[in-house]
Every structure is written in structure tokens, then in C-alpha cells.
Design a protein around this motif. Structure first.
Motif, PDB file in Angstrom:
ATOM      1  N   GLY A 128       0.761  -1.196   0.029  1.00  0.00           N
ATOM      2  CA  GLY A 128       0.030  -0.197   0.026  1.00  0.00           C
ATOM      3  C   GLY A 128       0.979   1.245  -0.159  1.00  0.00           C
ATOM      4  N   GLY A 129       2.047   1.240  -0.689  1.00  0.00           N
ATOM      5  CA  GLY A 129       3.040   2.268  -0.564  1.00  0.00           C
ATOM      6  C   GLY A 129       2.429   3.823  -1.337  1.00  0.00           C
ATOM      7  N   ALA A 130       1.456   3.447  -2.204  1.00  0.00           N
ATOM      8  CA  ALA A 130       0.916   4.811  -2.739  1.00  0.00           C
ATOM      9  C   ALA A 130       0.493   5.606  -1.910  1.00  0.00           C
ATOM     10  CB  ALA A 130      -0.002   4.368  -3.940  1.00  0.00           C
ATOM     11  N   THR A 131      -0.191   5.289  -0.681  1.00  0.00           N
ATOM     12  CA  THR A 131      -0.816   5.731   0.101  1.00  0.00           C
ATOM     13  C   THR A 131      -0.287   5.947   1.697  1.00  0.00           C
ATOM     14  OG1 THR A 131      -2.812   4.454   0.416  1.00  0.00           O
ATOM     15  CG2 THR A 131      -2.990   5.952  -1.120  1.00  0.00           C
ATOM     16  N   SER A 132       0.875   5.478   1.820  1.00  0.00           N
ATOM     17  CA  SER A 132       1.242   5.172   3.225  1.00  0.00           C
ATOM     18  C   SER A 132       1.911   6.262   3.819  1.00  0.00           C
ATOM     19  CB  SER A 132       2.350   3.782   3.041  1.00  0.00           C
ATOM     20  OG  SER A 132       3.011   3.754   4.100  1.00  0.00           O
ATOM     21  N   PRO A 133       2.037   6.436   5.070  1.00  0.00           N
ATOM     22  CA  PRO A 133       2.582   7.590   5.748  1.00  0.00           C
ATOM     23  C   PRO A 133       3.967   7.125   6.114  1.00  0.00           C
ATOM     24  CG  PRO A 133       1.050   6.206   7.251  1.00  0.00           C
ATOM     25  CD  PRO A 133       0.951   5.573   6.067  1.00  0.00           C
ATOM     26  N   VAL A 134       4.563   5.914   5.547  1.00  0.00           N
ATOM     27  CA  VAL A 134       5.933   5.633   6.061  1.00  0.00           C
ATOM     28  C   VAL A 134       6.719   6.626   5.435  1.00  0.00           C
ATOM     29  CG1 VAL A 134       7.533   3.854   5.395  1.00  0.00           C
ATOM     30  CG2 VAL A 134       5.191   3.221   5.977  1.00  0.00           C
ATOM     31  N   PRO A 135       7.929   6.976   6.096  1.00  0.00           N
ATOM     32  CA  PRO A 135       8.961   8.031   5.598  1.00  0.00           C
ATOM     33  C   PRO A 135       9.465   7.394   4.376  1.00  0.00           C
ATOM     34  CG  PRO A 135       9.258   7.517   8.029  1.00  0.00           C
ATOM     35  CD  PRO A 135       8.028   6.564   7.617  1.00  0.00           C
ATOM     36  N   LEU A 136       9.846   8.426   3.453  1.00  0.00           N
ATOM     37  CA  LEU A 136      10.215   7.763   2.237  1.00  0.00           C
ATOM     38  C   LEU A 136      11.475   7.048   2.170  1.00  0.00           C
ATOM     39  CD1 LEU A 136       9.098  11.112  -0.019  1.00  0.00           C
ATOM     40  CD2 LEU A 136       8.191   8.749   0.145  1.00  0.00           C
ATOM     41  N   TRP A 137      12.309   7.438   3.054  1.00  0.00           N
ATOM     42  CA  TRP A 137      13.667   6.487   2.833  1.00  0.00           C
ATOM     43  C   TRP A 137      13.498   5.197   3.171  1.00  0.00           C
ATOM     44  CZ3 TRP A 137      15.288   3.626   7.019  1.00  0.00           C
ATOM     45  CH2 TRP A 137      14.595   3.810   8.313  1.00  0.00           C
TER      46      TRP A 137
ATOM     47  N   LEU B 156      10.233   3.762   2.847  1.00  0.00           N
ATOM     48  CA  LEU B 156       9.297   3.054   2.005  1.00  0.00           C
ATOM     49  C   LEU B 156      10.068   2.763   0.717  1.00  0.00           C
ATOM     50  CD1 LEU B 156       5.754   4.350   0.928  1.00  0.00           C
ATOM     51  CD2 LEU B 156       7.672   4.391  -0.843  1.00  0.00           C
ATOM     52  N   GLU B 157      11.221   3.633   0.243  1.00  0.00           N
ATOM     53  CA  GLU B 157      11.929   3.178  -1.124  1.00  0.00           C
ATOM     54  C   GLU B 157      13.071   2.275  -0.689  1.00  0.00           C
ATOM     55  OE1 GLU B 157      10.738   3.668  -3.727  1.00  0.00           O
ATOM     56  OE2 GLU B 157       9.575   5.614  -3.672  1.00  0.00           O
ATOM     57  N   GLY B 158      13.565   2.371   0.430  1.00  0.00           N
ATOM     58  CA  GLY B 158      14.706   1.526   0.673  1.00  0.00           C
ATOM     59  C   GLY B 158      14.166   0.058   1.196  1.00  0.00           C
ATOM     60  N   PHE B 159      13.006  -0.016   1.636  1.00  0.00           N
ATOM     61  CA  PHE B 159      12.351  -1.544   2.005  1.00  0.00           C
ATOM     62  C   PHE B 159      12.022  -2.282   0.553  1.00  0.00           C
ATOM     63  CE2 PHE B 159       8.723  -4.303   2.542  1.00  0.00           C
ATOM     64  CZ  PHE B 159       9.185  -5.053   3.581  1.00  0.00           C
ATOM     65  N   ALA B 160      11.576  -1.229  -0.589  1.00  0.00           N
ATOM     66  CA  ALA B 160      11.119  -1.987  -1.719  1.00  0.00           C
ATOM     67  C   ALA B 160      12.441  -2.248  -2.433  1.00  0.00           C
ATOM     68  CB  ALA B 160      10.394  -0.736  -2.507  1.00  0.00           C
ATOM     69  N   ASP B 161      13.507  -1.652  -2.308  1.00  0.00           N
ATOM     70  CA  ASP B 161      14.871  -2.214  -2.943  1.00  0.00           C
ATOM     71  C   ASP B 161      15.283  -3.217  -2.101  1.00  0.00           C
ATOM     72  OD1 ASP B 161      15.211  -0.519  -5.234  1.00  0.00           O
ATOM     73  OD2 ASP B 161      16.706   0.706  -4.296  1.00  0.00           O
ATOM     74  N   HIS B 162      15.240  -3.180  -0.854  1.00  0.00           N
ATOM     75  CA  HIS B 162      15.544  -4.463  -0.206  1.00  0.00           C
ATOM     76  C   HIS B 162      14.889  -5.572  -0.672  1.00  0.00           C
ATOM     77  CE1 HIS B 162      16.372  -7.410   3.056  1.00  0.00           C
ATOM     78  NE2 HIS B 162      15.037  -7.507   3.172  1.00  0.00           N
ATOM     79  N   VAL B 163      13.626  -5.671  -0.870  1.00  0.00           N
ATOM     80  CA  VAL B 163      12.792  -6.949  -1.515  1.00  0.00           C
ATOM     81  C   VAL B 163      13.432  -7.422  -2.774  1.00  0.00           C
ATOM     82  CG1 VAL B 163      10.490  -7.755  -1.979  1.00  0.00           C
ATOM     83  CG2 VAL B 163      10.800  -6.372   0.144  1.00  0.00           C
ATOM     84  N   ALA B 164      13.552  -6.318  -3.614  1.00  0.00           N
ATOM     85  CA  ALA B 164      13.940  -6.357  -4.952  1.00  0.00           C
ATOM     86  C   ALA B 164      15.276  -6.759  -5.247  1.00  0.00           C
ATOM     87  CB  ALA B 164      13.774  -5.267  -5.850  1.00  0.00           C
ATOM     88  N   LEU B 165      16.358  -6.697  -4.170  1.00  0.00           N
ATOM     89  CA  LEU B 165      17.604  -7.054  -4.357  1.00  0.00           C
ATOM     90  C   LEU B 165      17.969  -8.084  -3.568  1.00  0.00           C
ATOM     91  CD1 LEU B 165      19.102  -3.181  -4.557  1.00  0.00           C
ATOM     92  CD2 LEU B 165      19.087  -4.911  -6.499  1.00  0.00           C
ATOM     93  N   ARG B 166      17.294  -8.604  -2.689  1.00  0.00           N
ATOM     94  CA  ARG B 166      17.738  -9.548  -1.781  1.00  0.00           C
ATOM     95  C   ARG B 166      18.452 -10.771  -2.143  1.00  0.00           C
ATOM     96  NH1 ARG B 166      13.854 -13.605  -0.067  1.00  0.00           N
ATOM     97  NH2 ARG B 166      14.584 -13.389   2.161  1.00  0.00           N
ATOM     98  N   ASP B 167      17.831 -11.111  -3.531  1.00  0.00           N
ATOM     99  CA  ASP B 167      18.294 -12.416  -4.159  1.00  0.00           C
ATOM    100  C   ASP B 167      19.055 -11.954  -5.255  1.00  0.00           C
ATOM    101  OD1 ASP B 167      17.223 -14.143  -1.974  1.00  0.00           O
ATOM    102  OD2 ASP B 167      15.201 -14.098  -2.905  1.00  0.00           O
ATOM    103  N   VAL B 168      19.486 -10.904  -5.621  1.00  0.00           N
ATOM    104  CA  VAL B 168      20.135 -10.611  -6.651  1.00  0.00           C
ATOM    105  C   VAL B 168      21.726 -10.722  -6.410  1.00  0.00           C
ATOM    106  CG1 VAL B 168      20.625  -8.762  -8.348  1.00  0.00           C
ATOM    107  CG2 VAL B 168      18.439  -9.094  -7.698  1.00  0.00           C
TER     108      VAL B 168
END
Length: 403
Positions: free
Chosen positions: A279-288, A290-302
Motif C-alpha cells: 500500500g505504498g501509494a498512500t502510506s505514511p511511511v517515511p520515504l527513506w 518506503l523506498e529502501g524497503f522496496a529495494d531490499h525486497v527487490a535486491l535481496r536475492d540478486v
């Protein structure tokens, strides 16, 4: 300066004309407000959109084509009906709101039309947005000429024919045709297990929209031309609202994806699908986070070295030293000069947290921040750190990777 010079030249010409002619100068009256369509025209337009609403609901392309002002509009309206059938559009409604300006001499005008729709099986709730429609009145008959443009979002499925690919977990619609739809379907299907591996409670329902170009992506989002020219994809509410229950889709920039290798394309897609799943499009999570977590998921097995995955922030730190604070909204602006380095720095902040407390703790930090809990409190509970502790450890890591 060029604009000023042109203005001065024009001004000099006006002064010369005043000196050389004996004719009296009469100023042109300022234009009055643009005339609105006559009541009969507005009523006819309202009737035309109601008729289109029924044609789409009934999946009747002939009825839709009969509402068109010309052959191009006929092709467009026929495509809208075909798209609606392929996408299983539900809860569809159209309501004429108001004209943007008065009719031209040819009897044409544009107006805002309140539009709702939902892709059944994927969207839990309808989107609701105003869409720009074009109309023409000829011999008392009002017909539809265009859909989209102006200051409103232009839903991709209303802008022209789209190729559709569907699985139980994904729905892809691509303006560029079947080969484009197939490529992005593969990326979507690859992203789902990547995200599910970290977010096991997510029940995938991924809608991926692929305009024909970056310019069409700007149009779909009612953004200024060029806004998303360097952005590969964006996850956003379909109608641009900030409502928590608004449907959220991923929109891709095919021009940027064309420049990515296979690994890069998978990482970008997994990043965006993480936003959708959380639900990142409307989340109150701080941007660092929000974006850092999405990159963690995307890169964890790369399996890529840091000199690749953090190349831009390494260059920045070597030049300027580590930033004093975690990145915020200004740094994440899509027009920012060091956007890639900002994303990499946010990812490294999450990497530091995983090393400190583990991935489950990072997921819980994100979930608690998403519920509105202050990040500082959750950091202390989960990691035994204050925000200052995190910043210090993060800056140390940035120096380390840049050394």
C-alpha cells in the motif's frame, strides 16, 4: 533575453506605427469569457455519455461507434468497448460535469466527465476520476470526438486499444500490442514470488499498465510533459486520489524498460510490486524506509556486487562525503539531480537495519510505521537504536562502501 528582445522589437514597431500614421488608434477590447455550450448542447453531450455508458456496460461496439463524431472517434469508442470486455470492467459510469470552454465555430468543445470503473477480479473498489471528453454538435446532434488529455488523467483503457494478458494473480494491459503485453506479463509473474517471499501475507492482485511511450505515461498521470521520462515505473492510485481504499496499479515506462537489462528490469518490477503489496501509494511511511524497503525486497536475492548496486551513491560519497541525514521528500523528487544515489542510500539504510536486527524486524518496522507509529519508537523496540544511532551507522556504511 531572447523573449525580452522580441518584446522590445514589438514595442518599437507599435511606437513607430503611432508616430507615422494619422489614423486614430483604437485599442482592441479584451476578450470576454468564453461562451458555454448552449443548454441543448450540454444536454446532448450528457445524453451521449449516458449512451456510451450503456454501450460499454452491454459490450455493444456498434452502439458505441454510432456515438462518434468521425471515423477516428468511431475506432476509439469501439476499442473502449473491446477493452472493457477483455478487462472485465465493472461499476462503469459516466456523468457529464461541465464544459472546459465554449464551442468553436465548428461546434466543438471539451468537457469534464465524472468516470468510475473497476477491473473485476483485481480491483476491490472502483476508481473515480474526471476525464476530459471532446464533443461536436452538428444539426442539433451531439457526438463524442475524443477521450483524454487536458489537466485530467487519461485512463489507458479509455485512450485506445490495449492488448490484455491475464493470470489468476496478474492483469497486464499494454498499448503497444501483444508482444509488449507478453514481455511485461513475464516481468509481473517473476515479481510476484520475489515479493511474496518477504511479504507472505500478501494475496497477489497485480494490475500493470503499459502506455505506448513516456509521453503517454505523463498523459495517463496528468503530469507535465517529461515528468516521467527518466522513470521506469510508478505505483499509484488509479484515479490520483489519496484514499486508502482507492485501487492501486503499476504503470510502466516502456522506453526506460527498453534500456534495462534483464536483471535491471526484474529489480525495477519487483520494487514497484513491493509498493503495491504494502500500500505504498498512500502510506505514511517515511520515504527513506518506503523506498529502501522496496529495494531490499527487490535486491535481496540478486547476485550483484555493491559497486553495481550502489554505484551512484558511492560516487557521490567519494565526491561530497556521506549525507548528514536520511533522504526525505525533496531528495526523492522525480526531477532531482541525484535520484539514483538517493534510492541507493535508502536501500543501504535498510541493509544496515537487516544486519542489526534481521529481515523480520525490518518488515515489522515498516508495518508499524505504516500504521502511523513513530519510527523512532519502533527502532528502539526492534533494534535497540535511536534514529541518531541509525543515521550514524548508515553514514559509517556509506563511508565503508565508498572507500
Amino acid at each position: 533575453m531572447a523573449g525580452l528582445s522580441a518584446f522590445l522589437a514589438l514595442l518599437a514597431g507599435v511606437v513607430a506605427w503611432l508616430v507615422l500614421t494619422d489614423d486614430p488608434y483604437v485599442a482592441t477590447a479584451p476578450p470576454g469569457p468564453a461562451p458555454r455550450p448552449e443548454a441543448a448542447g450540454a444536454a446532448g453531450a450528457a445524453g451521449a455519455v449516458r449512451a456510451l455508458q450503456e454501450a460499454v456496460r452491454e459490450r455493444d461496439p456498434d452502439a458505441a461507434a454510432a456515438l462518434a463524431g468521425d471515423a477516428d472517434a468511431g475506432s476509439l469508442l469501439t476499442a473502449v468497448v473491446a477493452n472493457a470486455a477483455e478487462l472485465r470492467v465493472a461499476d462503469f459510469s459516466l456523468r457529464y460535469v461541465d464544459a472546459d470552454a465554449g464551442p468553436t465555430r465548428a461546434g466543438a468543445w471539451t468537457a469534464s466527465v465524472a468516470t468510475t470503473w473497476r477491473f473485476a477480479g483485481m480491483d476491490a473498489t472502483p476508481a473515480s476520476a474526471e476525464v476530459r471528453f471532446g464533443f461536436v454538435q452538428d444539426d442539433g446532434e451531439v457526438r463524442i470526438t475524443t477521450i483524454g488529455g487536458g489537466a485530467h488523467r487519461t485512463p489507458l483503457w479509455l485512450a485506445g486499444p490495449v492488448a490484455v494478458r491475464r493470470t489468476p494473480q496478474t492483469l497486464v494491459l499494454a498499448a503497444g500490442g501483444a508482444p509488449v503485453a507478453r514481455r511485461f506479463e513475464r516481468l509481473a509473474l517473476e515479481a510476484v514470488p520475489v515479493v511474496s517471499a518477504v511479504l507472505s501475507r500478501w494475496r497477489p492482485a497485480l494490475v500493470l499498465e503499459v502506455p505506448r511511450s513516456a509521453a503517454e505515461l505523463d498523459r495517463a498521470l496528468a503530469a507535465e510533459p517529461g515528468t516521467y521520462s527518466a522513470i521506469a515505473a510508478v505505483t499509484t492510485t488509479v484515479d490520483g486520489s489519496v484514499d486508502d481504499d482507492a485501487p492501486v496499479h503499476v504503470l510502466a515506462n516502456p522506453e526506460e524498460f527498453a534500456s534495462l537489462g534483464a536483471v535491471g528490469a526484474r529489480v525495477v518490477m519487483s520494487h514497484e510490486v513491493t509498493h503495491l503489496a504494502t500500500g505504498g501509494a498512500t502510506s505514511p511511511v517515511p520515504l527513506w524506509l518506503l523506498e529502501g524497503f522496496a529495494d531490499h525486497v527487490a535486491l535481496r536475492d540478486v547476485d550483484l556486487p555493491l559497486r553495481r548496486t550502489a554505484a551512484q551513491v558511492i560516487r557521490q560519497v567519494r565526491r561530497d562525503g556521506p549525507p548528514a541525514a536520511l533522504p526525505g521528500a525533496a531528495e526523492f523528487d522525480v526531477g532531482g539531480p541525484h535520484l539514483g544515489a538517493v534510492y541507493e542510500s535508502a536501500w543501504l539504510a535498510c541493509t544496515v537495519l537487516v544486519e542489526r536486527g534481521g529481515e523480520d524486524a525490518l518488515v515489522e518496522l515498516y508495518e508499524r510505521a505504516d500504521r502511523g507509529e513513530p519510527v523512532g519508537e519502533a527502532l528502539t523496540d526492534l533494534f535497540g537504536w535511536s534514529e541518531a544511532d541509525l543515521v550514524a551507522a548508515w553514514r559509517d556504511r556509506l563511508r565503508e562502501v565508498a572507500s
